[in-house]
Design a protein around this motif. Structure first.
Motif, PDB file in Angstrom:
ATOM      1  N   SER A   8       0.815  -1.206   0.000  1.00 31.34           N
ATOM      2  CA  SER A   8       0.000   0.000   0.000  1.00 31.34           C
ATOM      3  C   SER A   8       0.850   1.258   0.000  1.00 31.34           C
ATOM      4  O   SER A   8       0.449   2.295  -0.525  1.00 31.34           O
ATOM      5  CB  SER A   8      -0.932  -0.002   1.223  1.00 31.34           C
ATOM      6  OG  SER A   8      -0.177   0.000   2.417  1.00 31.34           O
ATOM      7  N   TRP A  14      -4.523   8.039  -2.682  1.00 33.40           N
ATOM      8  CA  TRP A  14      -5.802   8.334  -3.330  1.00 33.40           C
ATOM      9  C   TRP A  14      -6.196   7.307  -4.376  1.00 33.40           C
ATOM     10  O   TRP A  14      -7.326   7.314  -4.861  1.00 33.40           O
ATOM     11  CB  TRP A  14      -5.740   9.717  -4.006  1.00 33.40           C
ATOM     12  CG  TRP A  14      -4.539   9.924  -4.893  1.00 33.40           C
ATOM     13  CD1 TRP A  14      -3.387  10.572  -4.552  1.00 33.40           C
ATOM     14  CD2 TRP A  14      -4.365   9.477  -6.238  1.00 33.40           C
ATOM     15  NE1 TRP A  14      -2.500  10.569  -5.602  1.00 33.40           N
ATOM     16  CE2 TRP A  14      -3.078   9.912  -6.649  1.00 33.40           C
ATOM     17  CE3 TRP A  14      -5.153   8.771  -7.137  1.00 33.40           C
ATOM     18  CZ2 TRP A  14      -2.568   9.636  -7.918  1.00 33.40           C
ATOM     19  CZ3 TRP A  14      -4.651   8.494  -8.397  1.00 33.40           C
ATOM     20  CH2 TRP A  14      -3.378   8.921  -8.787  1.00 33.40           C
ATOM     21  N   LYS A  16      -6.540   3.758  -4.517  1.00 36.99           N
ATOM     22  CA  LYS A  16      -7.554   2.743  -4.209  1.00 36.99           C
ATOM     23  C   LYS A  16      -8.931   3.352  -3.960  1.00 36.99           C
ATOM     24  O   LYS A  16      -9.939   2.826  -4.449  1.00 36.99           O
ATOM     25  CB  LYS A  16      -7.100   1.884  -3.027  1.00 36.99           C
ATOM     26  CG  LYS A  16      -5.959   0.948  -3.384  1.00 36.99           C
ATOM     27  CD  LYS A  16      -5.629   0.010  -2.233  1.00 36.99           C
ATOM     28  CE  LYS A  16      -4.533  -0.961  -2.634  1.00 36.99           C
ATOM     29  NZ  LYS A  16      -4.193  -1.909  -1.529  1.00 36.99           N
ATOM     30  N   PRO A  17      -9.041   4.467  -3.204  1.00 37.75           N
ATOM     31  CA  PRO A  17     -10.357   5.108  -3.083  1.00 37.75           C
ATOM     32  C   PRO A  17     -10.918   5.545  -4.432  1.00 37.75           C
ATOM     33  O   PRO A  17     -12.124   5.464  -4.654  1.00 37.75           O
ATOM     34  CB  PRO A  17     -10.075   6.310  -2.170  1.00 37.75           C
ATOM     35  CG  PRO A  17      -8.895   5.915  -1.364  1.00 37.75           C
ATOM     36  CD  PRO A  17      -8.049   5.096  -2.282  1.00 37.75           C
ATOM     37  N   GLN A  20     -12.599   2.707  -6.295  1.00 36.91           N
ATOM     38  CA  GLN A  20     -13.822   2.198  -5.658  1.00 36.91           C
ATOM     39  C   GLN A  20     -15.017   3.123  -5.822  1.00 36.91           C
ATOM     40  O   GLN A  20     -16.135   2.752  -5.460  1.00 36.91           O
ATOM     41  CB  GLN A  20     -13.560   1.958  -4.171  1.00 36.91           C
ATOM     42  CG  GLN A  20     -12.530   0.871  -3.887  1.00 36.91           C
ATOM     43  CD  GLN A  20     -12.170   0.776  -2.426  1.00 36.91           C
ATOM     44  OE1 GLN A  20     -12.616   1.579  -1.603  1.00 36.91           O
ATOM     45  NE2 GLN A  20     -11.338  -0.208  -2.073  1.00 36.91           N
ATOM     46  N   GLU A  21     -14.802   4.325  -6.345  1.00 39.90           N
ATOM     47  CA  GLU A  21     -15.879   5.305  -6.475  1.00 39.90           C
ATOM     48  C   GLU A  21     -16.771   5.006  -7.686  1.00 39.90           C
ATOM     49  O   GLU A  21     -16.346   4.373  -8.646  1.00 39.90           O
ATOM     50  CB  GLU A  21     -15.306   6.718  -6.595  1.00 39.90           C
ATOM     51  CG  GLU A  21     -14.550   7.201  -5.371  1.00 39.90           C
ATOM     52  CD  GLU A  21     -15.469   7.444  -4.182  1.00 39.90           C
ATOM     53  OE1 GLU A  21     -16.705   7.376  -4.353  1.00 39.90           O
ATOM     54  OE2 GLU A  21     -14.948   7.708  -3.086  1.00 39.90           O
ATOM     55  N   TYR A  41     -12.566  14.297  -9.635  1.00 38.37           N
ATOM     56  CA  TYR A  41     -12.072  13.702  -8.395  1.00 38.37           C
ATOM     57  C   TYR A  41     -10.876  14.494  -7.895  1.00 38.37           C
ATOM     58  O   TYR A  41      -9.935  14.780  -8.656  1.00 38.37           O
ATOM     59  CB  TYR A  41     -11.673  12.243  -8.620  1.00 38.37           C
ATOM     60  CG  TYR A  41     -11.409  11.475  -7.355  1.00 38.37           C
ATOM     61  CD1 TYR A  41     -12.467  10.970  -6.607  1.00 38.37           C
ATOM     62  CD2 TYR A  41     -10.112  11.253  -6.909  1.00 38.37           C
ATOM     63  CE1 TYR A  41     -12.237  10.258  -5.442  1.00 38.37           C
ATOM     64  CE2 TYR A  41      -9.875  10.547  -5.752  1.00 38.37           C
ATOM     65  CZ  TYR A  41     -10.940  10.056  -5.016  1.00 38.37           C
ATOM     66  OH  TYR A  41     -10.720   9.353  -3.863  1.00 38.37           O
ATOM     67  N   THR A  46      -9.792  13.362  -1.585  1.00 39.02           N
ATOM     68  CA  THR A  46     -10.323  11.986  -1.718  1.00 39.02           C
ATOM     69  C   THR A  46     -11.655  11.823  -0.997  1.00 39.02           C
ATOM     70  O   THR A  46     -11.865  10.851  -0.256  1.00 39.02           O
ATOM     71  CB  THR A  46      -9.311  10.952  -1.180  1.00 39.02           C
ATOM     72  OG1 THR A  46      -9.112  11.197   0.223  1.00 39.02           O
ATOM     73  CG2 THR A  46      -7.996  11.027  -1.919  1.00 39.02           C
ATOM     74  N   ASN A  47     -12.534  12.795  -1.205  1.00 38.42           N
ATOM     75  CA  ASN A  47     -13.841  12.757  -0.512  1.00 38.42           C
ATOM     76  C   ASN A  47     -14.989  12.454  -1.468  1.00 38.42           C
ATOM     77  O   ASN A  47     -16.094  12.922  -1.293  1.00 38.42           O
ATOM     78  CB  ASN A  47     -14.096  14.078   0.214  1.00 38.42           C
ATOM     79  CG  ASN A  47     -14.017  15.273  -0.723  1.00 38.42           C
ATOM     80  OD1 ASN A  47     -13.595  15.127  -1.865  1.00 38.42           O
ATOM     81  ND2 ASN A  47     -14.419  16.445  -0.257  1.00 38.42           N
ATOM     82  N   GLY A  48     -14.714  11.674  -2.493  1.00 40.75           N
ATOM     83  CA  GLY A  48     -15.776  11.228  -3.380  1.00 40.75           C
ATOM     84  C   GLY A  48     -15.818  11.994  -4.688  1.00 40.75           C
ATOM     85  O   GLY A  48     -15.120  13.004  -4.869  1.00 40.75           O
TER      86      GLY A  48
END
Length: 219
Positions: A8, A14, A16-17, A20-21, A41, A46-48
């Motif tokens: 990781s 940022w 992997k997040p 997943q979005e 993005y 990294t808040n969606g």
């Protein structure tokens, strides 16, 4: 655990997040506004997913735009290569721009004559590439993936050995059953034409001709 933490650390926090979005959904904050589709993005927050209106609150931040191709999320190479090493990931040209896919797109079966495939999902690739997407590169370069692939290969070879031994044992059983059938042979029922040791010849019946066989009908 140690290998997962080490793996990781080799990727930006940022990435992997991001994978997943779910993008291209309507923004909840600007639902009444025009062009409120979330296709941006922020790599710093990294808040969606963000829409174009949300982006105004992320000034001086590193933001990227997600695009769509055949119902899959892509990003332009010119944008992502500033922040991430995409070596080994298959690139595609869409609308005159090079892009890479975010996540895997497995194929049911590779096409005929395909030599090179993705090391994770086995999608057909050009010879110079190893992965079909960013997600596959993360999975394929992890130490856990190499260990799982070796274990699956060993299990496959073990299953092949057990299968061959099973078929061999079945073959022996079949041979034994053939021997049993040969030893317990019983004569078959004699034909109906053989009665009391002599063969009765079947009488030839009288031929029957169709009525009016030689009749020719004229109109």
């Amino acid at each position: 655990m140690g290998s997962e933490e080490e793996n990781s650390k080799s990727w930006p926090p940022w990435l992997k997040p991001l994978l997943q979005e779910k993008f291209f959904v309507q923004c909840k904050l600007h639902a009444d506004s025009h062009k409120s589709e979330c296709n941006m993005y922020c790599l710093d927050c990294t808040n969606g997913p963000l829409c174009s209106f949300c982006l105004s609150f992320h000034k001086d931040h590193h933001a990227i735009q997600i695009r769509r191709s055949s119902y899959h999320d892509v990003i332009r190479v010119s944008e992502i290569q500033k922040f991430l090493d995409i070596t080994g990931v298959q690139t595609y040209v869409i609308n005159s721009a090079k892009v890479v896919f975010l996540n895997e797109r497995p194929q049911p079966r590779p096409g005929k004559g395909v030599v090179n495939t993705c090391q994770v999902c086995y999608r057909s690739l050009v010879d110079s590439f190893r992965f079909c997407s960013l997600g596959c590169k993360i999975s394929g370069t992890s130490k856990n993936f190499d260990k799982k692939r070796k274990d699956s290969t060993n299990n496959l070879s073990d299953s092949d050995d057990s299968y061959s031994s099973t078929t061999t044992s079945n073959g022996r059983l079949k041979k034994n059953s053939d021997m049993i059938n040969n030893n317990s042979f019983t004569p078959s029922t004699p034909p109906l034409s053989a009665v009391n040791g002599r063969i009765v010849k079947r009488r030839k019946g009288i031929p029957h001709r169709a009525p009016f066989g030689g009749l020719i009908i004229e109109y």
